[in-house]
Design a protein around this motif. Structure first.
Motif, short mmCIF file in Angstrom:
data_model
loop_
_atom_site.label_atom_id
_atom_site.label_comp_id
_atom_site.label_asym_id
_atom_site.label_seq_id
_atom_site.Cartn_x
_atom_site.Cartn_y
_atom_site.Cartn_z
N GLY A 107 -2.02 -14.97 -25.25
CA GLY A 107 -2.71 -16.25 -25.42
C GLY A 107 -2.11 -17.14 -26.47
O GLY A 107 -0.89 -17.36 -26.53
N GLU A 108 -2.98 -17.68 -27.33
CA GLU A 108 -2.56 -18.65 -28.35
C GLU A 108 -1.58 -18.05 -29.34
O GLU A 108 -0.64 -18.72 -29.78
N ALA A 109 -1.76 -16.79 -29.71
CA ALA A 109 -0.82 -16.16 -30.64
C ALA A 109 0.58 -16.11 -30.04
O ALA A 109 1.57 -16.40 -30.73
N ALA A 110 0.68 -15.78 -28.75
CA ALA A 110 1.98 -15.75 -28.08
C ALA A 110 2.59 -17.16 -28.03
O ALA A 110 3.79 -17.34 -28.22
N ARG A 111 1.76 -18.17 -27.79
CA ARG A 111 2.25 -19.55 -27.77
C ARG A 111 2.81 -19.94 -29.13
O ARG A 111 3.88 -20.53 -29.23
N GLN A 112 2.12 -19.57 -30.20
CA GLN A 112 2.58 -19.90 -31.55
C GLN A 112 3.87 -19.16 -31.90
O GLN A 112 4.76 -19.72 -32.54
N VAL A 113 3.99 -17.92 -31.45
CA VAL A 113 5.24 -17.17 -31.65
C VAL A 113 6.37 -17.90 -30.93
O VAL A 113 7.47 -18.06 -31.48
N GLY A 114 6.11 -18.36 -29.71
CA GLY A 114 7.11 -19.11 -28.96
C GLY A 114 7.54 -20.38 -29.68
O GLY A 114 8.73 -20.74 -29.69
N ILE A 115 6.60 -21.07 -30.28
CA ILE A 115 6.90 -22.30 -31.02
C ILE A 115 7.81 -22.00 -32.21
O ILE A 115 8.79 -22.70 -32.46
N ILE A 116 7.49 -20.94 -32.96
CA ILE A 116 8.33 -20.57 -34.11
C ILE A 116 9.73 -20.22 -33.65
O ILE A 116 10.73 -20.63 -34.24
N MET A 117 9.83 -19.47 -32.55
CA MET A 117 11.15 -19.09 -32.04
C MET A 117 11.94 -20.32 -31.58
O MET A 117 13.14 -20.41 -31.80
N LYS A 118 11.27 -21.25 -30.95
CA LYS A 118 11.93 -22.48 -30.50
C LYS A 118 12.46 -23.25 -31.70
O LYS A 118 13.58 -23.77 -31.67
N GLU A 119 11.70 -23.32 -32.78
CA GLU A 119 12.16 -23.98 -34.01
C GLU A 119 13.38 -23.27 -34.59
O GLU A 119 14.34 -23.91 -35.01
#
Length: 176
Positions: A107-119
């Motif tokens: 869910g949201e935790a996975a989305r936030q992990v994805g955002i950090i990785m994209k950065e």
């Protein structure tokens, strides 16, 4: 004398480091988790004279214990992402590899992990093995790792997916 200087520098950096990690922990879905860096004097060695231990409290209980003893797989994965992302911002690391950093999250935790990785990927190569569509969808390229049986032996293969194959694969990840 050099060891004492290193120790002083470590002490000075430990609180700002804790604050940055704790801010990132909240971003990846762990708002109550806290990391504390415990620095004590140890035996003199080539890296100084400090013994450093990462202590963790997942629930704001103020009962800190060594990370390896109290953090779940998902907590440990997200903590490592937070630490690695900070290290990567201050050290010129050309490539970061995350192997199933998504353990125990969704869910949201996975989305936030994805955002950090994209950065992180904006300034370096990031390779991530994931089962989460929220993370896979953030990548610039998508490779499918698969196993096949050939001549009674299991082999592992890797295939770069086309745009359409990527859509289908992420849809499969979403649907199970």
């Amino acid at each position: 004398k050099a060891a004492a200087n290193i120790s002083t520098a470590r002490q000075a950096q430990s609180v700002p480091f804790e604050k940055k990690v704790n801010t990132l922990l909240a971003q990846v879905g762990m708002p109550n988790a806290r990391l504390k860096v415990a620095i004590s004097q140890g035996e003199l060695n080539p890296y100084g004279q400090d013994t450093i231990e990462f202590l963790f409290d997942a629930n704001k209980s103020n009962q800190f214990a060594p990370v390896g003893k109290v953090a779940s797989g998902g907590e440990l994965s997200r903590l490592m992402l937070c630490i690695k992302s900070l290290v990567a911002k201050s050290v010129a690391l050309p490539t970061l590899i995350f192997d199933e950093i998504d353990t125990g999250i969704s869910g949201e935790a996975a989305r936030q992990v994805g955002i950090i990785m994209k950065e992180l990927a904006a300034a370096r190569q990031v390779i991530c093995i994931t089962h989460q569509p929220q993370i896979a969808g953030k990548g610039d390229r998508h490779y499918l790792v698969y196993k096949a049986v050939e001549n009674n032996a299991v082999t592992t293969g890797v295939k770069q997916l086309s745009h359409d194959e990527r859509i289908v694969t992420i849809a499969k990840m979403l649907s199970g």
